[in-house]
Design a protein around this motif. Structure first.
Motif, short mmCIF file in Angstrom:
data_model
loop_
_atom_site.label_atom_id
_atom_site.label_comp_id
_atom_site.label_asym_id
_atom_site.label_seq_id
_atom_site.Cartn_x
_atom_site.Cartn_y
_atom_site.Cartn_z
N GLU A 97 -7.56 2.53 2.95
CA GLU A 97 -7.23 1.51 1.94
C GLU A 97 -6.64 0.29 2.60
O GLU A 97 -6.58 -0.77 2.07
N GLN A 155 -7.29 8.91 3.85
CA GLN A 155 -7.51 8.17 2.59
C GLN A 155 -6.66 6.89 2.54
O GLN A 155 -7.18 5.82 2.28
N TYR A 156 -5.36 7.05 2.79
CA TYR A 156 -4.53 5.84 2.68
C TYR A 156 -4.78 4.87 3.83
O TYR A 156 -4.64 3.66 3.66
N LEU A 173 1.61 4.95 0.73
CA LEU A 173 1.09 5.88 1.72
C LEU A 173 1.36 7.32 1.27
O LEU A 173 2.30 7.98 1.71
N VAL A 209 0.85 -1.19 0.00
CA VAL A 209 0.00 0.00 0.00
C VAL A 209 0.89 1.24 0.00
O VAL A 209 1.73 1.41 0.87
#
Length: 199
Positions: free
Chosen positions: A199, A195-196, A189, A187
């Motif tokens: 996820e 937002q991240y 960042l 992922v």
């Protein structure tokens, strides 16, 4: 006996009522101020996202400090209560701080809607995560077990792409047992913290 002191009793009753009103209002103002001050003074995220409220808080903070310094220099509560505009100033401070608090609550609620785990964090911690997470995701690692209760830690890797540093989350480690799970794909960042994290 009462008739002889009636006028003076009435004057003292009025003075004491005014003092009680000022004391009650000042208590509410200082309560709001103590709640908001670390958030507006210490959070870059709040300053950036709520510039009008930041300006409102800063001017209220300055004026409130001025009134309190004046009261401290006079040292006689009755004299301070009789000064012009003390009550009106306190009313204005309370309204300004209440508006700052209301707008801050809306701001935080919007972030919580994006990443619901924020509901389980103290507001100051949440603001620290929001303020630091965008610039340096590694700085939020100390909050990882609050953000994700089942996690103990997170493995990040820093990389540079076209002169820009960024972090990737590669693996999380469980808070109980030895479980460790790799993200596939890792992922990235970047962008807004909420937002991240979602996820």
């Amino acid at each position: 006996f009462h008739k002889h002191f009636a006028e003076e009793l009435h004057r003292w009753r009025k003075t004491l009522d005014a003092l009680r009103d000022i004391s009650d209002r000042l208590s509410r103002v200082t309560y709001l101020w103590k709640y908001l001050e670390p958030l507006f003074a210490g959070s870059e995220e709040v300053k950036r996202e709520l510039p009008i409220d930041q300006s409102r808080f800063a001017s209220t903070d300055r004026d409130l400090r001025s009134v309190l310094q004046r009261a401290q220099s006079v040292r006689v509560v009755r004299k301070v209560s009789m000064e012009a505009d003390v009550v009106n100033n306190l009313k204005q401070f309370e309204e300004n701080l209440a508006l700052c608090k209301q707008n801050l609550s809306h701001f935080l609620d919007d972030k919580r809607k994006i990443f619901p785990n924020f509901y389980f964090m103290a507001e100051q911690d949440m603001l620290n995560v929001l303020a630091r997470g965008g610039k340096s995701p590694s700085s939020i690692l100390k909050y990882i077990s609050v953000l994700f209760p089942q996690w103990k830690s997170l493995d990040l890797k820093e990389e540079t792409i076209v002169d820009t540093k960024r972090f990737r989350a590669e693996r999380w480690h469980a808070s109980i047992g030895m479980e460790s799970v790799a993200f596939d794909p890792p992922v990235i960042l970047t962008g807004k913290t909420e937002q991240y994290l979602s996820e």
